[in-house]
Structure formats: C-alpha cells, structure tokens
Write a protein that holds these residues in place. Structure first.
Motif, PDB file in Angstrom:
ATOM      1  N   PRO A 143      75.343  24.016  57.977  1.00 42.38           N
ATOM      2  CA  PRO A 143      75.335  22.716  57.162  1.00 42.38           C
ATOM      3  C   PRO A 143      74.014  22.228  56.808  1.00 42.38           C
ATOM      4  N   GLU A 144      73.045  23.145  57.466  1.00 42.56           N
ATOM      5  CA  GLU A 144      71.443  22.818  56.875  1.00 42.56           C
ATOM      6  C   GLU A 144      71.478  23.353  55.703  1.00 42.56           C
ATOM      7  N   VAL A 145      72.367  24.099  54.783  1.00 37.85           N
ATOM      8  CA  VAL A 145      72.108  24.555  53.362  1.00 37.85           C
ATOM      9  C   VAL A 145      72.400  23.254  52.639  1.00 37.85           C
ATOM     10  N   ALA A 146      73.107  22.050  53.103  1.00 38.54           N
ATOM     11  CA  ALA A 146      73.054  21.052  52.338  1.00 38.54           C
ATOM     12  C   ALA A 146      71.740  20.526  52.012  1.00 38.54           C
ATOM     13  N   ALA A 147      70.747  20.340  53.005  1.00 38.45           N
ATOM     14  CA  ALA A 147      69.640  19.731  52.650  1.00 38.45           C
ATOM     15  C   ALA A 147      68.675  20.719  51.819  1.00 38.45           C
ATOM     16  N   LEU A 148      68.659  22.096  51.905  1.00 41.02           N
ATOM     17  CA  LEU A 148      68.191  22.903  51.145  1.00 41.02           C
ATOM     18  C   LEU A 148      68.676  22.828  49.295  1.00 41.02           C
ATOM     19  N   PHE A 149      69.979  22.583  49.202  1.00 38.21           N
ATOM     20  CA  PHE A 149      70.625  22.428  48.112  1.00 38.21           C
ATOM     21  C   PHE A 149      70.217  21.063  47.456  1.00 38.21           C
ATOM     22  N   GLU A 150      70.239  19.991  48.247  1.00 38.40           N
ATOM     23  CA  GLU A 150      69.409  18.645  47.652  1.00 38.40           C
ATOM     24  C   GLU A 150      68.074  18.568  47.302  1.00 38.40           C
ATOM     25  N   GLN A 151      67.207  19.560  47.900  1.00 43.19           N
ATOM     26  CA  GLN A 151      65.812  19.800  47.508  1.00 43.19           C
ATOM     27  C   GLN A 151      65.790  20.554  46.309  1.00 43.19           C
ATOM     28  N   HIS A 152      66.639  21.489  46.334  1.00 47.04           N
ATOM     29  CA  HIS A 152      66.600  22.457  45.220  1.00 47.04           C
ATOM     30  C   HIS A 152      66.986  21.649  43.992  1.00 47.04           C
ATOM     31  N   ARG A 153      68.124  20.383  43.938  1.00 49.12           N
ATOM     32  CA  ARG A 153      68.478  20.001  42.840  1.00 49.12           C
ATOM     33  C   ARG A 153      67.134  18.780  42.367  1.00 49.12           C
ATOM     34  N   GLU A 154      66.490  18.568  43.434  1.00 49.71           N
ATOM     35  CA  GLU A 154      65.257  17.724  43.069  1.00 49.71           C
ATOM     36  C   GLU A 154      64.228  18.391  42.296  1.00 49.71           C
ATOM     37  N   ASP A 155      64.357  19.789  42.602  1.00 47.59           N
ATOM     38  CA  ASP A 155      63.087  20.511  42.077  1.00 47.59           C
ATOM     39  C   ASP A 155      63.415  21.034  40.745  1.00 47.59           C
ATOM     40  N   GLU A 156      64.650  20.553  39.948  1.00 56.85           N
ATOM     41  CA  GLU A 156      65.079  21.343  38.680  1.00 56.85           C
ATOM     42  C   GLU A 156      64.199  21.296  37.701  1.00 56.85           C
ATOM     43  N   PRO A 157      63.583  22.344  37.114  1.00 59.95           N
ATOM     44  CA  PRO A 157      62.504  22.594  36.321  1.00 59.95           C
ATOM     45  C   PRO A 157      62.651  21.443  35.096  1.00 59.95           C
ATOM     46  N   ALA A 158      61.488  20.649  34.556  1.00 62.51           N
ATOM     47  CA  ALA A 158      61.501  19.825  33.459  1.00 62.51           C
ATOM     48  C   ALA A 158      60.641  20.608  32.420  1.00 62.51           C
ATOM     49  N   ARG A 159      61.090  20.540  31.371  1.00 64.00           N
ATOM     50  CA  ARG A 159      60.283  20.993  30.120  1.00 64.00           C
ATOM     51  C   ARG A 159      58.733  20.701  29.982  1.00 64.00           C
ATOM     52  N   ASP A 160      58.412  19.418  30.178  1.00 68.32           N
ATOM     53  CA  ASP A 160      57.233  19.014  30.151  1.00 68.32           C
ATOM     54  C   ASP A 160      56.220  19.388  31.207  1.00 68.32           C
ATOM     55  N   ASP A 161      56.623  20.232  32.131  1.00 68.41           N
ATOM     56  CA  ASP A 161      55.947  20.711  33.189  1.00 68.41           C
ATOM     57  C   ASP A 161      55.462  22.182  32.738  1.00 68.41           C
ATOM     58  N   PHE A 162      55.739  22.654  31.620  1.00 66.62           N
ATOM     59  CA  PHE A 162      55.277  23.974  31.245  1.00 66.62           C
ATOM     60  C   PHE A 162      54.835  24.032  29.864  1.00 66.62           C
ATOM     61  N   ALA A 163      53.777  24.953  29.816  1.00 67.41           N
ATOM     62  CA  ALA A 163      53.031  25.172  28.708  1.00 67.41           C
ATOM     63  C   ALA A 163      53.935  25.589  27.454  1.00 67.41           C
ATOM     64  N   SER A 164      54.680  26.403  27.541  1.00 69.54           N
ATOM     65  CA  SER A 164      55.599  27.014  26.718  1.00 69.54           C
ATOM     66  C   SER A 164      57.159  26.958  26.756  1.00 69.54           C
ATOM     67  N   ASP A 165      57.920  26.838  25.771  1.00 67.69           N
ATOM     68  CA  ASP A 165      59.262  27.076  25.914  1.00 67.69           C
ATOM     69  C   ASP A 165      59.724  28.458  26.629  1.00 67.69           C
ATOM     70  N   GLU A 166      58.960  29.518  26.760  1.00 68.67           N
ATOM     71  CA  GLU A 166      59.148  30.679  27.151  1.00 68.67           C
ATOM     72  C   GLU A 166      58.997  30.522  28.778  1.00 68.67           C
ATOM     73  N   ASP A 167      57.990  29.879  29.119  1.00 66.24           N
ATOM     74  CA  ASP A 167      57.652  29.733  30.625  1.00 66.24           C
ATOM     75  C   ASP A 167      58.733  28.752  31.295  1.00 66.24           C
ATOM     76  N   PHE A 168      59.079  27.877  30.345  1.00 67.64           N
ATOM     77  CA  PHE A 168      60.366  26.855  30.962  1.00 67.64           C
ATOM     78  C   PHE A 168      61.588  27.661  31.059  1.00 67.64           C
ATOM     79  N   ALA A 169      61.767  28.523  30.332  1.00 67.25           N
ATOM     80  CA  ALA A 169      63.251  29.169  30.166  1.00 67.25           C
ATOM     81  C   ALA A 169      63.253  30.078  31.180  1.00 67.25           C
ATOM     82  N   HIS A 170      62.198  30.673  31.486  1.00 64.23           N
ATOM     83  CA  HIS A 170      62.005  31.697  32.831  1.00 64.23           C
ATOM     84  C   HIS A 170      62.329  30.783  33.992  1.00 64.23           C
TER      85      HIS A 170
END
Length: 221
Positions: free
Chosen positions: A104-131
């Motif tokens: 069940p502890e995977v649920a907490a990992l999953f929730e944190q992972h969802r919160e860490d979804e990459p946002a385009r504004d955090d990357f210098a280029s489209d290529e970096d964001f896509a990667h």
C-alpha cells in the motif's frame, strides 16, 4: 469466522422475488442488466485450487470460503462480484498476483509522482521538456501497475471506480478502493470508520442492506 457463510447463498437467491429488488443499487438497470441477485455455482475444491495455481497465490480465507460455499461470482455490492474461475481472466485483475506482496505504500509514491509531473515552463527547451515528460510518463505506467500487484478486482462501483481485494502481503484479506478515476491510486476501505474492512464484513454488510431495501413494507409500491 467459522460458518460465516451458512445460509448466505439462500438469502441472496431469495431476493430474486423480493418486491423491492429494483431498489437495491446494481441489482437491475437498463433493459436486462444488473446482477438480479443471481449467483454462479460455487467452485469445487479442485476448481479453486486450479484458479489459485493459475494466479500463483492462495486466496484469503474469507474470499476462498465464499467461492466454495456461496458462489464464484454474481450478486453482491456495487454491480456485483466479478466471476473467478479457473481458465479465465474475467476477474478484471490488471496483473496476476503471483507471490509478490501487495504494498500500500506505493500509493504515496504514486501521489508524489503525480505532483511531480513536468511542466513546460520548468525547461529551457521543448526537447528537454519532451525528454523529461517521456521519463515521467514511463514511471507513471510502472507505478500504476505496482499499485495493484498482489490484488484482485472484486467489483465495479460505477464511474470508473472499483473495489479491490489484497491477496498477498500483510494486508491480505482487506479491501481497497481503486480511485484512479479521480487521478489518485488506491485507498483502504474502512469498517465502522476505523479498522480495515475484510471481505466477509463487506459482503455481509451489503446483504443486510439489500434485504432491508428489498423486503421493506413499501418496497415495490
């Protein structure tokens, strides 16, 4: 819980003729849908053992005895219990339990992972964001599968929600909600608001509710 299933199959089948059977959620819907308080025949001991071999796990005792004494699926909470029989995958299990523990502890990992979804504004280029997004998305798929390792999906609640039974690990025998439709992962069902809910508690609570709704004096009027 010795003899917990005595008379339960008969009680469920009796509801087929109850005047208010349509008042019980999931019993009847549409033209010919719903469990209609029908139950599949119980499994034989040999069939149960074959189904367990196919899944690589001994099922929790309350669920095991239900399959042997009440039925291999059919009427039950929500839209009914998914069938579980040897040689089939109709129990809706996304991954075979095998001997890997439910964690069940995977649920907490999953929730944190969802919160860490990459946002385009955090990357210098489209290529970096896509990667970065491709790597995040691959891990998302892994975690979604890991969430339900060591479980069996028991029933559909509607709107993309499911009830799940843990069959391996320290939580074996307890029930959980598959709430991915909310963008979340898996959450424990509670009995009387606190303790973990077991299969027998879940089913018998539903049966008591169904009998009240279906047999009440004004039912069907």
């Amino acid at each position: 819980m010795a003899n917990v299933w005595v008379g339960v199959r008969e009680r469920v089948l009796a509801l087929r003729t109850a005047p208010g059977m349509r008042n019980v959620f999931g019993a009847v819907w549409g033209e010919d849908l719903g469990h209609r308080f029908e139950l599949l025949p119980p499994l034989t001991q040999a069939e149960l053992e074959q189904a367990e071999r196919e899944r690589g796990v001994r099922l929790p005792e309350e669920y095991r005895s239900f399959l042997l004494e009440v039925g291999a699926g059919g009427a039950g909470p929500d839209y009914g219990i998914f069938p579980l029989r040897p040689g089939t995958t109709s129990d809706k299990t996304p991954a075979e339990p095998r001997d890997e523990p439910f964690r069940p502890e995977v649920a907490a990992l999953f929730e944190q992972h969802r919160e860490d979804e990459p946002a385009r504004d955090d990357f210098a280029s489209d290529e970096d964001f896509a990667h970065a997004y491709l790597a995040w998305d691959a891990r998302d798929d892994e975690l979604r599968e890991e969430l339900f390792t060591g479980t069996i999906h028991l029933s559909e609640q509607g709107c993309g929600y499911y009830t799940v039974l843990a069959v391996t690990g320290p939580e074996a025998g307890t029930l959980w909600d598959d709430v991915r439709a909310l963008g979340e992962g898996i959450a424990p069902k509670r009995h009387t608001g606190t303790g973990r809910l077991t299969f027998a508690q879940w089913y018998l609570d539903w049966l008591a509710y169904a009998e009240r709704k279906a047999w009440e004096p004004t039912a069907g009027k």
